[in-house]
Design an enzyme around this catalytic site. Structure first.
Site, mmCIF file in Angstrom:
data_model
loop_
_atom_site.group_PDB
_atom_site.id
_atom_site.type_symbol
_atom_site.label_atom_id
_atom_site.label_comp_id
_atom_site.label_asym_id
_atom_site.label_seq_id
_atom_site.Cartn_x
_atom_site.Cartn_y
_atom_site.Cartn_z
ATOM 1 N N GLU A 157 0.811 -1.200 0.000
ATOM 2 C CA GLU A 157 0.000 0.000 0.000
ATOM 3 C C GLU A 157 0.849 1.257 0.000
ATOM 4 O O GLU A 157 1.944 1.285 0.534
ATOM 5 C CB GLU A 157 -0.931 -0.038 1.204
ATOM 6 N N CYS A 203 3.408 8.214 1.306
ATOM 7 C CA CYS A 203 3.932 7.205 2.233
ATOM 8 C C CYS A 203 4.105 5.892 1.462
ATOM 9 O O CYS A 203 3.140 5.379 0.898
ATOM 10 C CB CYS A 203 2.949 7.048 3.396
ATOM 11 N N CYS A 248 5.942 -7.562 7.169
ATOM 12 C CA CYS A 248 7.048 -6.962 7.929
ATOM 13 C C CYS A 248 7.550 -7.969 8.952
ATOM 14 O O CYS A 248 6.751 -8.608 9.629
ATOM 15 C CB CYS A 248 6.560 -5.693 8.628
ATOM 16 N N CYS A 272 5.764 -5.728 15.518
ATOM 17 C CA CYS A 272 5.290 -4.930 16.653
ATOM 18 C C CYS A 272 3.833 -5.313 16.933
ATOM 19 O O CYS A 272 3.021 -5.358 16.006
ATOM 20 C CB CYS A 272 5.373 -3.439 16.329
ATOM 21 N N CYS A 316 0.844 -3.089 15.597
ATOM 22 C CA CYS A 316 0.849 -2.683 14.181
ATOM 23 C C CYS A 316 0.331 -3.813 13.305
ATOM 24 O O CYS A 316 0.707 -4.973 13.487
ATOM 25 C CB CYS A 316 2.279 -2.308 13.784
ATOM 26 N N CYS A 319 -0.971 5.133 10.024
ATOM 27 C CA CYS A 319 0.161 4.311 10.461
ATOM 28 C C CYS A 319 -0.341 3.035 11.114
ATOM 29 O O CYS A 319 -1.220 3.058 11.954
ATOM 30 C CB CYS A 319 0.978 5.042 11.526
HETATM 31 N N1 SAH Z 1 9.178 -0.341 10.215
HETATM 32 C C1 SAH Z 1 9.376 1.075 10.291
HETATM 33 C C2 SAH Z 1 8.383 1.886 9.464
HETATM 34 C C3 SAH Z 1 6.958 1.591 9.639
HETATM 35 S S1 SAH Z 1 5.729 2.395 10.420
HETATM 36 C C4 SAH Z 1 9.318 1.539 11.734
HETATM 37 O O1 SAH Z 1 8.922 0.764 12.591
HETATM 38 O O2 SAH Z 1 9.715 2.658 12.001
HETATM 39 C C5 SAH Z 1 5.857 4.039 10.794
HETATM 40 C C6 SAH Z 1 5.460 4.319 12.240
HETATM 41 O O3 SAH Z 1 4.088 3.989 12.528
HETATM 42 C C7 SAH Z 1 6.300 3.514 13.217
HETATM 43 O O4 SAH Z 1 6.774 4.364 14.235
HETATM 44 C C8 SAH Z 1 5.291 2.537 13.760
HETATM 45 O O5 SAH Z 1 5.649 2.052 15.011
HETATM 46 C C9 SAH Z 1 4.033 3.362 13.786
HETATM 47 N N2 SAH Z 1 2.812 2.563 13.968
HETATM 48 C C10 SAH Z 1 2.636 1.266 13.694
HETATM 49 N N3 SAH Z 1 1.385 0.861 14.030
HETATM 50 C C11 SAH Z 1 0.752 1.943 14.518
HETATM 51 C C12 SAH Z 1 -0.574 2.173 15.000
HETATM 52 N N4 SAH Z 1 -1.492 1.216 15.033
HETATM 53 N N5 SAH Z 1 -0.878 3.413 15.417
HETATM 54 C C13 SAH Z 1 0.041 4.414 15.338
HETATM 55 N N6 SAH Z 1 1.286 4.258 14.880
HETATM 56 C C14 SAH Z 1 1.658 3.041 14.477
#
Ligand code: SAH
Length: 354
Positions: A98, A116, A123, A127, A130, A347
Site C-alpha cells: 500500500e 507514504c 514486515c 510490533c 501494528c 500508520c
Molecule cells: N518499520 C518502520 C516503518 C513503519 S511504520 C518503523 O517501525 O519505524 C511508521 C510508524 O508507525 C512507526 O513508528 C510505527 O511504530 C508506527 N505505527 C505502527 N502501528 C501503529 C498504529 N497502530 N498506530 C500508530 N502508529 C503506528
C-alpha cells in the site's frame, strides 16, 4: 514467454534499457526519452510522441512500462488516498503493498502532498500494535517496485515530500530502498530533506548508512524508554539496549548534521504514563533529536486475534500531559494525529483492506 524479457522499464539499469531499445531498432538516446517521459507522467508508449512510431509499437509489445497494478483506491474524507498495488505473476491478496497520498492540511500550502511508501510485503519486525507485521514477512520489494509506488502516487497528485513509513522495515531491505531513493532524489527531484525514512533503528545499520550521504532524513521508532518493554513492543530489536539505538542516533547527527526524529506510539495505559515521559525526557535531554508522538490508531475488529493485546488510544489530555512533560525536559515534541484513519490508511493500519 521469457519472464526476464517482461521486466518493466524501471527494472532495467540505464545501460540495459539502452540495449533493449537498440535491439528493438531505436537509438540509444531513445532510452533516455522513454525513461524521462515515464517520470513526467506518460503511462503508455503512445504518449511518447518524440519516439518513432515503429519503436513505440515495438516497446509496447516488448517492454512493460510499469509492473505495479492499481488494485484498489480508497479516499478518506480528510483527503488521504490509499492505493493498493499488486504485481503481476504474484497471487492476488498475498502479494500487495500500500501507498498513501496525503495532501497538506491546508490545500493551498505550497508544501505539496506527502507520499507514504512501503518497502516490504509484510514486515518481519512484528510490533504487536501494528497491522503490518501480523502475518510476518512475505518478501522484500525490488527497487523498481518501490519507485513505481512514487509514480502511482504522483498520478493522484503532485508530491512534495515522501515518508518511507508504509509496510516493512526499510533497513532490512536497504539495498533496494536506497537504489529507489537515489532515483527519487536525482530524477524526481525530491531533496534530501523532503524524504524521511523510518526504522526501528538497528544500531550497526544506522551507523553504516550515516556514512554514505543518505538522500533522506531519519526517524527511529522508539516507543518506550525501558529496555524490557521495548523487547515486547519491537520484537525484532529484542536484546538491543535502547542506549545503543540512541548513540547510533547521535552518530547519525554527527555524520549528517541532521537531527533524528524519534517516533513514539502512545498506547493508552501502556507507555503513556508520567514515568515513561520522565524517563524518555532523561534519555533524550541534551541530545539533538525531536520526538513525534503518535496516538495509537486502532486496528479494528478485522484482526480479532485473541493473542493481540488490547491496546487503545490515550485520551487527549494524557497525550497533552505527555508532551508537556517532554517539553519540560527540553525535548522538542510534536503530536501526530494520523490522517486517513477511516480508510485504514493511517500508520499501522495499512494491512487492513477496506
Ligand atoms: N518499520 C518502520 C516503518 C513503519 S511504520 C518503523 O517501525 O519505524 C511508521 C510508524 O508507525 C512507526 O513508528 C510505527 O511504530 C508506527 N505505527 C505502527 N502501528 C501503529 C498504529 N497502530 N498506530 C500508530 N502508529 C503506528
Amino acid at each position: 514467454m521469457n519472464t526476464s524479457e517482461q521486466r518493466p522499464l524501471l527494472a532495467h539499469t540505464k545501460e540495459e534499457l539502452k540495449e533493449r531499445v537498440v535491439a528493438l531498432g531505436g537509438k540509444p538516446f531513445h532510452a533516455r526519452i522513454a525513461r524521462d517521459s515515464l517520470f513526467a507522467g506518460a503511462r503508455s508508449y503512445d504518449e511518447m510522441t518524440s519516439l518513432p512510431k515503429q519503436l513505440r509499437d515495438a516497446l509496447a509489445e516488448e517492454l512493460p512500462l510499469l509492473s505495479a497494478e492499481l488494485r484498489l483506491m480508497t479516499h478518506a474524507s480528510d483527503g488521504a488516498t490509499k492505493l493498493l498495488l499488486g504485481f503481476p505473476g504474484r497471487d492476488e491478496g498475498s502479494d500487495e503493498v500500500e501507498t498513501v497520498h496525503i495532501p497538506p492540511h491546508n490545500r493551498r500550502s505550497p508544501k505539496g502532498a506527502t507520499l507514504c511508501v512501503s518497502t516490504q510485503v509484510g514486515c518481519p519486525v512484528a510490533c504487536p500494535f501494528c497491522a503490518s507485521g501480523l502475518a510476518g514477512l512475505v518478501r522484500n520489494l525490488k527497487a523498481h517496485e518501490i519507485l513505481e509506488q512514487f509514480l502511482r502516487g504522483m498520478e493522484v497528485g503532485p508530491i512534495g515530500r515522501a515518508v518511507v513509513m508504509g509496510i516493512g522495515e526499510p533497513l532490512l531491505n536497504y539495498k533496494e530502498v536506497r537504489a529507489a531513493l537515489d532515483v527519487v532524489n536525482q530524477e524526481l527531484g525530491l531533496g534530501t530533506r523532503k524524504v524521511t525514512l523510518s526504522t526501528v533503528g538497528f544500531p550497526e545499520r544506522v551507523r553504516e548508512v550515516a556514512q554514505t550521504s543518505p538522500p533522506f532524513q531519519l526517524a527511529i521508532s522508539l516507543h518506550t524508554p525501558f529496555d524490557a518493554e521495548r523487547d515486547v513492543l519491537v520484537p525484532a530489536m529484542k536484546g538491543v539496549p535502547i542506549e545503543d539505538v540512541l548513540s547510533a542516533g547521535d552518530f547519525w547527527f554527527k555524520k549528517t548534521g541532521r537531527e533524528i526524529t524519534y517516533e513514539y506510539v502512545l498506547l493508552g495505559d501502556h507507555n503513556d504514563t508520567p514515568d515513561h515521559a520522565y524517563e524518555l525526557g532523561q534519555r533524550l535531554r541534551g541530545r539533538r533529536a525531536n520526538v513525534n508522538l503518535i496516538p495509537w490508531n486502532p486496528l479494528g475488529p478485522q484482526i480479532g486475534d485473541p493473542a493481540m493485546p488490547n491496546y487503545r488510544r490515550p485520551r487527549t489530555e494524557v497525550v497533552a500531559g505527555f508532551q508537556a512533560d517532554l517539553e519540560e525536559a527540553g525535548v522538542i515534541t510534536t503530536v501526530r494525529w494520523s490522517r486517513g484513519l477511516e480508510s485504514d490508511a493511517a500508520c499501522g493500519q495499512l494491512r487492513l483492506h477496506s
